[in-house]
Design a protein around this motif. Structure first.
Motif, PDB file in Angstrom:
ATOM      1  N   LEU A  37       0.831  -1.204   0.000  1.00  0.00           N
ATOM      2  CA  LEU A  37       0.000   0.000   0.000  1.00  0.00           C
ATOM      3  C   LEU A  37       0.862   1.249   0.000  1.00  0.00           C
ATOM      4  O   LEU A  37       0.571   2.229  -0.684  1.00  0.00           O
ATOM      5  CB  LEU A  37      -0.909   0.002   1.230  1.00  0.00           C
ATOM      6  N   CYS A  54       2.103   2.656  -3.221  1.00  0.00           N
ATOM      7  CA  CYS A  54       1.087   3.267  -4.082  1.00  0.00           C
ATOM      8  C   CYS A  54       0.329   4.393  -3.402  1.00  0.00           C
ATOM      9  O   CYS A  54      -0.299   5.190  -4.072  1.00  0.00           O
ATOM     10  CB  CYS A  54       0.083   2.191  -4.512  1.00  0.00           C
ATOM     11  N   ALA A  55       0.357   4.424  -2.066  1.00  0.00           N
ATOM     12  CA  ALA A  55      -0.535   5.333  -1.372  1.00  0.00           C
ATOM     13  C   ALA A  55       0.171   6.410  -0.567  1.00  0.00           C
ATOM     14  O   ALA A  55      -0.324   7.528  -0.464  1.00  0.00           O
ATOM     15  CB  ALA A  55      -1.469   4.552  -0.435  1.00  0.00           C
ATOM     16  N   ASP A  71       2.728  -4.262  -7.129  1.00  0.00           N
ATOM     17  CA  ASP A  71       1.437  -4.226  -7.810  1.00  0.00           C
ATOM     18  C   ASP A  71       1.455  -3.200  -8.937  1.00  0.00           C
ATOM     19  O   ASP A  71       0.572  -2.365  -9.073  1.00  0.00           O
ATOM     20  CB  ASP A  71       0.306  -3.930  -6.832  1.00  0.00           C
ATOM     21  N   GLY A  86      -1.020  -0.235  -8.667  1.00  0.00           N
ATOM     22  CA  GLY A  86      -2.188  -0.721  -7.949  1.00  0.00           C
ATOM     23  C   GLY A  86      -2.024  -0.486  -6.463  1.00  0.00           C
ATOM     24  O   GLY A  86      -1.143   0.250  -6.021  1.00  0.00           O
ATOM     25  N   GLN A  87      -2.861  -1.163  -5.673  1.00  0.00           N
ATOM     26  CA  GLN A  87      -2.861  -0.932  -4.233  1.00  0.00           C
ATOM     27  C   GLN A  87      -2.481  -2.177  -3.445  1.00  0.00           C
ATOM     28  O   GLN A  87      -2.545  -2.175  -2.216  1.00  0.00           O
ATOM     29  CB  GLN A  87      -4.241  -0.438  -3.792  1.00  0.00           C
ATOM     30  N   ARG A 135      -4.115  -4.945  -3.339  1.00  0.00           N
ATOM     31  CA  ARG A 135      -5.337  -5.493  -2.755  1.00  0.00           C
ATOM     32  C   ARG A 135      -6.394  -5.607  -3.852  1.00  0.00           C
ATOM     33  O   ARG A 135      -6.121  -5.349  -5.017  1.00  0.00           O
ATOM     34  CB  ARG A 135      -5.836  -4.610  -1.611  1.00  0.00           C
ATOM     35  N   PRO A 156      -3.885   6.923  -8.984  1.00  0.00           N
ATOM     36  CA  PRO A 156      -2.976   7.941  -8.447  1.00  0.00           C
ATOM     37  C   PRO A 156      -2.217   8.627  -9.570  1.00  0.00           C
ATOM     38  O   PRO A 156      -1.737   7.984 -10.507  1.00  0.00           O
ATOM     39  CB  PRO A 156      -2.023   7.119  -7.559  1.00  0.00           C
ATOM     40  N   ILE A 185      -5.165  11.720  -6.397  1.00  0.00           N
ATOM     41  CA  ILE A 185      -5.948  10.563  -6.830  1.00  0.00           C
ATOM     42  C   ILE A 185      -7.163  11.075  -7.583  1.00  0.00           C
ATOM     43  O   ILE A 185      -7.884  11.958  -7.086  1.00  0.00           O
ATOM     44  CB  ILE A 185      -6.386   9.699  -5.634  1.00  0.00           C
ATOM     45  N   THR A 241      -5.937   8.699   1.056  1.00  0.00           N
ATOM     46  CA  THR A 241      -4.660   8.000   0.903  1.00  0.00           C
ATOM     47  C   THR A 241      -4.780   6.998  -0.226  1.00  0.00           C
ATOM     48  O   THR A 241      -3.896   6.871  -1.060  1.00  0.00           O
ATOM     49  CB  THR A 241      -4.277   7.287   2.211  1.00  0.00           C
ATOM     50  N   PHE A 242      -5.879   6.266  -0.251  1.00  0.00           N
ATOM     51  CA  PHE A 242      -6.239   5.437  -1.395  1.00  0.00           C
ATOM     52  C   PHE A 242      -7.739   5.148  -1.332  1.00  0.00           C
ATOM     53  O   PHE A 242      -8.380   5.420  -0.307  1.00  0.00           O
ATOM     54  CB  PHE A 242      -5.414   4.136  -1.453  1.00  0.00           C
ATOM     55  N   ALA A 301     -10.554   2.310  -1.329  1.00  0.00           N
ATOM     56  CA  ALA A 301     -10.664   0.880  -1.039  1.00  0.00           C
ATOM     57  C   ALA A 301     -11.890   0.234  -1.666  1.00  0.00           C
ATOM     58  O   ALA A 301     -11.942  -0.984  -1.791  1.00  0.00           O
ATOM     59  CB  ALA A 301     -10.704   0.659   0.475  1.00  0.00           C
TER      60      ALA A 301
END
Length: 406
Positions: free
Chosen positions: A15, A18-19, A327, A353-354, A356, A372, A377, A398-399, A401
Motif C-alpha cells: 500500500l 502506491c498510497a 502491484d 495498484g494498491q 489489494r 494515483p 488521486i 490515501t487510497f 478501497a
C-alpha cells in the motif's frame, strides 16, 4: 516477528508504494456533505492514513464523481482498522483484515441514507465473500497459520451465519500454506483458487502448476483438487479476483506468478484456463496465452463485464525485471475470453495498484475506478465499448478501497 505482523508489514508495504505519496488532508472546510436522494448514488470507500500508519475508512455517498473533489468530511460510515470492500447486489460488505476480523454490511435505508446491517466476527479474518443464491452468501476463512479451511454461509438480509463447514488444509495441499486467490460457485460446485507460499517468508518455491480445489454446493463437501501444468499457480497476494464466472456458468482462472503480487519466482507462462459449467476438470481445449497476446506481460486483476469481456489490469514490466510487492506498473485493458484478444484503454496514465482487491465499479458500459496521478488521486470513467477514459473528480484520500453504487 509474528505472522500477523509480517502480513501487516507486507500488506502495508505494498500500500505504501502506491498510497503514501498520495496522502491528502481530510480537512477541507469547503467540502459539503452530499445530499441524500432516493436515486442510486455512487458510494466510495475512502481510506485515510494517520501519522501512526493506522488507517480509517469512510464509506461515503456521492451524486457526482466526475467533477470537483470527493471528501469524507462530515459524512459517511467510519471504520478504523483494515477493511476490504466488495459489493453484492444492493449491499456493500466490508471485510475486516489483519487484527480486524468482523464483517459489516452497508446498504441504504428507506430515506436513502447509508446504514449498517449485521456485524459478525470470526477466529480469523475472512478471505472473501461471494453470492451463492438470492438468499445466501458463502465466505471462506483460510488463514496461513491455520490448519483448517472454513466455509460460512450467511443470510443476505441480516448477515447472520446459517452454517459452518470446515476441512483440513491437508485435503488440498501438503505444502506449507495455501493463500486465497478467488472463489466461484457454479452449477452445483464451489471452486476455490489458491497458491502455496511459506507462511513465514512468503516465498513461493512451487510454481509449476495451477491448482483449484472443488467442493460441492450447497453441501460444501470436498471433492478433489484439479490441476493444470500449462500455467503456474492461480492468483496472487490479496488480489482476490483470479476466478470469474460467465453467464453460461463457465469459470475462468488466471495465473501470473508475478513478483509484483507476492511470488518469489515464476516457472510457467501467464495464462487463463477454463472450467466448463458443472465440470470438475480444467478444460484441456482452452488456454488464453496472456503472454503471447500482451508481448510477455501478465494480468494482475480481473473484473468480469459480461458477454465474455473482462476488465483487466496488465502489468507492463517483464516478469524477469519486475520489482517485488509493487502491484505495478499497470495499464488497464479489456480482454475477450472468446476471441482471446486485448484492447488497451486510451486516456489512462500508467499507474500502480494498491496491493489489494481492485476497487472498481461497472455501471452499464462504463467502469469507474481511481488512479494515483501527480501526488493526487482521480476518478476515471472508462468506456468499455470504445476503450477510452475520461478524467473525473479528485478524491481526498490515501487510497480508495471500494467503488460502488447503491
Amino acid at each position: 516477528m509474528t505472522l500477523t505482523n509480517l502480513t501487516k508489514k507486507l500488506t502495508l508495504s505494498v500500500l505504501g508504494l502506491c498510497a503514501a505519496a498520495f496522502i491528502t488532508s481530510c480537512s477541507d472546510d469547503s467540502a459539503e456533505p452530499t445530499p441524500t436522494t432516493g436515486e442510486e448514488q455512487f458510494v466510495v470507500s475512502i481510506a485515510l492514513q494517520a501519522n501512526d500508519a493506522t488507517f480509517t475508512y469512510y464509506t461515503v455517498p456521492f451524486n457526482d464523481v466526475m467533477t470537483g473533489k470527493l471528501s469524507a468530511v462530515g459524512q459517511g460510515i467510519e471504520q478504523p482498522g483494515y477493511y476490504d470492500f466488495t459489493q453484492i447486489d444492493k449491499t456493500i460488505y466490508s471485510i475486516g483484515g489483519l487484527d480486524d476480523v468482523n464483517v459489516v454490511g452497508i446498504s441504504r435505508d428507506e430515506k436513502g441514507a447509508l446504514k449498517q446491517i449485521g456485524d459478525v466476527s470470526f477466529a480469523n479474518s475472512l478471505a472473501d465473500i461471494v453470492k451463492a443464491d438470492e438468499n445466501t452468501l458463502v465466505a471462506v476463512e483460510m488463514a496461513p497459520n491455520s490448519d483448517v479451511i472454513k466455509f460460512h454461509t450467511f443470510n443476505t438480509n441480516t448477515l447472520t451465519v446459517k452454517s459452518t463447514k470446515q476441512h483440513p488444509v491437508s485435503a488440498i495441499t501438503n505444502l506449507k500454506a495455501p493463500f486465497y486467490a478467488g472463489m466461484s460457485i457454479s452449477n452445483g460446485y464451489l471452486y476455490l483458487g489458491y497458491y502455496v507460499a511459506d507462511p513465514k517468508t512468503f516465498a513461493t518455491p512451487n510454481t509449476d502448476k495451477a491448482q483449484i480445489a472443488v467442493f460441492t454446493y450447497p453441501g460444501l463437501e470436498f471433492q478433489k483438487v484439479i490441476e493444470d501444468t500449462r500455467i503456474g499457480p492461480i492468483g496472487g497476494f490479496n488480489t482476490k479476483t483470479a476466478l470469474i464466472k460467465t453467464e453460461q456458468g463457465d469459470v475462468y482462472a488466471m495465473s501470473h506468478s508475478n513478483k509484483a503480487n507476492g511470488f518469489s519466482q515464476s516457472t510457467k507462462p501467464a495464462g487463463i484456463v477454463r472450467i466448463k459449467s458443472g465440470q470438475t476438470v480444467i478444460d484441456p481445449s482452452y488456454l488464453f496465452d496472456v503472454a503471447a497476446v500482451t508481448g510477455g506481460k501478465t494480468i494482475s486483476h480481473m473484473m468480469y463485464l459480461g458477454n465474455g469481456k473482462v476488465f483487466v489490469e496488465i502489468n507492463t514490466a517483464d516478469r524477469a525485471q519486475q520489482a517485488s510487492w509493487t502491484d505495478g506498473p499497470l495499464k488497464s485493458a479489456v480482454i475477450d475470453l472468446n476471441s482471446k484478444t486485448i484492447n488497451y484503454i486510451q486516456g489512462l496514465p500508467e499507474h500502480a495498484g494498491q496491493g489489494r482487491r481492485l476497487a472498481a465499479l461497472q455501471d452499464g458500459n462504463n467502469v469507474y475506478m481511481t488512479i494515483p496521478e501527480n501526488k493526487a488521486i482521480f476518478v476515471y470513467k472508462i468506456n468499455t465499448q470504445n476503450y477510452t477514459a475520461t478524467k473525473g473528480a479528485e478524491v481526498q484520500a490515501t487510497f480508495v478501497a471500494g467503488f460502488s453504487k447503491l
